[in-house]
Design a protein around this motif. Structure first.
Motif, mmCIF file in Angstrom:
data_model
loop_
_atom_site.group_PDB
_atom_site.id
_atom_site.type_symbol
_atom_site.label_atom_id
_atom_site.label_comp_id
_atom_site.label_asym_id
_atom_site.label_seq_id
_atom_site.Cartn_x
_atom_site.Cartn_y
_atom_site.Cartn_z
ATOM 1 N N ILE A 41 0.832 -1.206 0.000
ATOM 2 C CA ILE A 41 0.000 0.000 0.000
ATOM 3 C C ILE A 41 0.864 1.253 0.000
ATOM 4 N N PHE A 42 1.888 1.284 0.864
ATOM 5 C CA PHE A 42 2.752 2.470 0.941
ATOM 6 C C PHE A 42 3.499 2.707 -0.366
ATOM 7 N N THR A 43 3.943 1.634 -1.021
ATOM 8 C CA THR A 43 4.671 1.780 -2.278
ATOM 9 C C THR A 43 3.760 2.306 -3.382
ATOM 10 N N VAL A 44 2.546 1.799 -3.459
ATOM 11 C CA VAL A 44 1.603 2.275 -4.485
ATOM 12 C C VAL A 44 1.209 3.728 -4.215
ATOM 13 N N VAL A 45 0.957 4.061 -2.956
ATOM 14 C CA VAL A 45 0.588 5.440 -2.617
ATOM 15 C C VAL A 45 1.737 6.393 -2.926
ATOM 16 N N SER A 46 2.966 5.992 -2.599
ATOM 17 C CA SER A 46 4.099 6.875 -2.900
ATOM 18 C C SER A 46 4.298 7.019 -4.402
ATOM 19 N N ALA A 47 4.013 5.978 -5.175
ATOM 20 C CA ALA A 47 4.104 6.091 -6.635
ATOM 21 C C ALA A 47 3.048 7.049 -7.171
ATOM 22 N N LEU A 48 1.831 6.963 -6.632
ATOM 23 C CA LEU A 48 0.775 7.869 -7.093
ATOM 24 C C LEU A 48 1.061 9.315 -6.704
ATOM 25 N N VAL A 49 1.577 9.516 -5.505
ATOM 26 C CA VAL A 49 1.935 10.875 -5.070
ATOM 27 C C VAL A 49 3.078 11.407 -5.932
ATOM 28 N N ALA A 50 4.078 10.571 -6.208
ATOM 29 C CA ALA A 50 5.204 10.999 -7.042
ATOM 30 C C ALA A 50 4.739 11.334 -8.456
ATOM 31 N N LEU A 51 3.816 10.545 -8.974
ATOM 32 C CA LEU A 51 3.281 10.822 -10.309
ATOM 33 C C LEU A 51 2.520 12.140 -10.330
ATOM 34 N N ALA A 52 1.725 12.383 -9.309
ATOM 35 C CA ALA A 52 0.957 13.634 -9.255
ATOM 36 C C ALA A 52 1.887 14.840 -9.110
ATOM 37 N N VAL A 53 2.900 14.716 -8.247
ATOM 38 C CA VAL A 53 3.840 15.828 -8.044
ATOM 39 C C VAL A 53 4.644 16.078 -9.315
ATOM 40 N N GLN A 96 4.329 19.504 -11.639
ATOM 41 C CA GLN A 96 5.513 20.361 -11.785
ATOM 42 C C GLN A 96 6.209 20.156 -13.133
ATOM 43 N N ASN A 97 5.742 19.184 -13.903
ATOM 44 C CA ASN A 97 6.304 18.883 -15.220
ATOM 45 C C ASN A 97 7.805 18.575 -15.107
ATOM 46 N N SER A 98 8.148 17.693 -14.136
ATOM 47 C CA SER A 98 9.545 17.376 -13.874
ATOM 48 C C SER A 98 9.687 15.883 -13.595
ATOM 49 N N LEU A 99 10.427 15.214 -14.483
ATOM 50 C CA LEU A 99 10.641 13.786 -14.302
ATOM 51 C C LEU A 99 11.584 13.514 -13.134
ATOM 52 N N SER A 100 12.588 14.349 -12.951
ATOM 53 C CA SER A 100 13.521 14.146 -11.841
ATOM 54 C C SER A 100 12.821 14.342 -10.499
ATOM 55 N N LEU A 101 11.904 15.280 -10.414
ATOM 56 C CA LEU A 101 11.140 15.474 -9.181
ATOM 57 C C LEU A 101 10.258 14.257 -8.903
ATOM 58 N N THR A 102 9.763 13.623 -9.954
ATOM 59 C CA THR A 102 8.974 12.399 -9.800
ATOM 60 C C THR A 102 9.819 11.305 -9.168
ATOM 61 N N PHE A 103 11.030 11.120 -9.682
ATOM 62 C CA PHE A 103 11.903 10.082 -9.146
ATOM 63 C C PHE A 103 12.330 10.374 -7.713
ATOM 64 N N TYR A 104 12.636 11.633 -7.417
ATOM 65 C CA TYR A 104 13.033 11.987 -6.051
ATOM 66 C C TYR A 104 11.874 11.809 -5.068
ATOM 67 N N THR A 105 10.686 12.169 -5.489
ATOM 68 C CA THR A 105 9.514 12.003 -4.629
ATOM 69 C C THR A 105 9.243 10.521 -4.369
ATOM 70 N N TYR A 106 9.378 9.709 -5.415
ATOM 71 C CA TYR A 106 9.165 8.274 -5.260
ATOM 72 C C TYR A 106 10.252 7.667 -4.363
ATOM 73 N N ALA A 107 11.493 8.109 -4.514
ATOM 74 C CA ALA A 107 12.581 7.604 -3.672
ATOM 75 C C ALA A 107 12.339 7.950 -2.205
ATOM 76 N N CYS A 108 11.835 9.138 -1.937
ATOM 77 C CA CYS A 108 11.501 9.515 -0.559
ATOM 78 C C CYS A 108 10.365 8.645 -0.018
ATOM 79 N N GLY A 109 9.385 8.345 -0.860
ATOM 80 C CA GLY A 109 8.284 7.472 -0.442
ATOM 81 C C GLY A 109 8.752 6.065 -0.133
ATOM 82 N N VAL A 110 9.669 5.547 -0.941
ATOM 83 C CA VAL A 110 10.210 4.206 -0.689
ATOM 84 C C VAL A 110 11.044 4.212 0.593
ATOM 85 N N LEU A 111 11.805 5.262 0.824
ATOM 86 C CA LEU A 111 12.590 5.375 2.057
ATOM 87 C C LEU A 111 11.676 5.420 3.288
#
Length: 113
Positions: free
Chosen positions: A27-39, A43-58
């Motif tokens: 659940i946490f991994t899917v939610v962090s992926a959805l939040v990273a995708l939305a962010v 913001q129209n930023s692929l690197s921000l997507t990856f950083y947000t997802y990495a923070c969610g996984v952490l």
């Protein structure tokens, strides 16, 4: 620091706790992926997507990996040891290659001598 030491040293969770940890990590991994995708999309930023997802996984790792006390609420009640299994030993089984050890009971008959 002494609060976190027992969490990482014991590592004991029960079967229900294992199931709960698995469900929470999914659940946490899917939610962090959805939040990273939305962010990232907003913001129209692929690197921000990856950083947000990495923070969610952490954060998921921090929530799941320690053996928190709520993962060990259900105590296991083991069956009592029977007299037949008290004298049994484990030996290698040549007939069952998929099994490492086989339970063999001591059935030696001392009356025949």
């Amino acid at each position: 620091m002494s609060f976190f030491k027992p969490l990482f040293e014991s590592g004991r969770i029960d079967f229900k706790g294992q199931e709960l940890a698995g469900n929470m990590s999914n659940i946490f991994t899917v939610v962090s992926a959805l939040v990273a995708l939305a962010v990232g999309f907003s913001q129209n930023s692929l690197s921000l997507t990856f950083y947000t997802y990495a923070c969610g996984v952490l954060l998921t790792f921090l929530a799941i990996l320690p053996a928190w006390p709520f993962f060990n609420k259900t105590q296991i009640k083991w069956l009592p040891r029977t007299a037949a299994s008290a004298g049994a030993t484990l030996v290698d089984s040549p007939t069952q290659p998929w099994s490492r050890k086989t339970l063999v009971e001591d059935v030696s008959d001392d009356d025949d001598m």
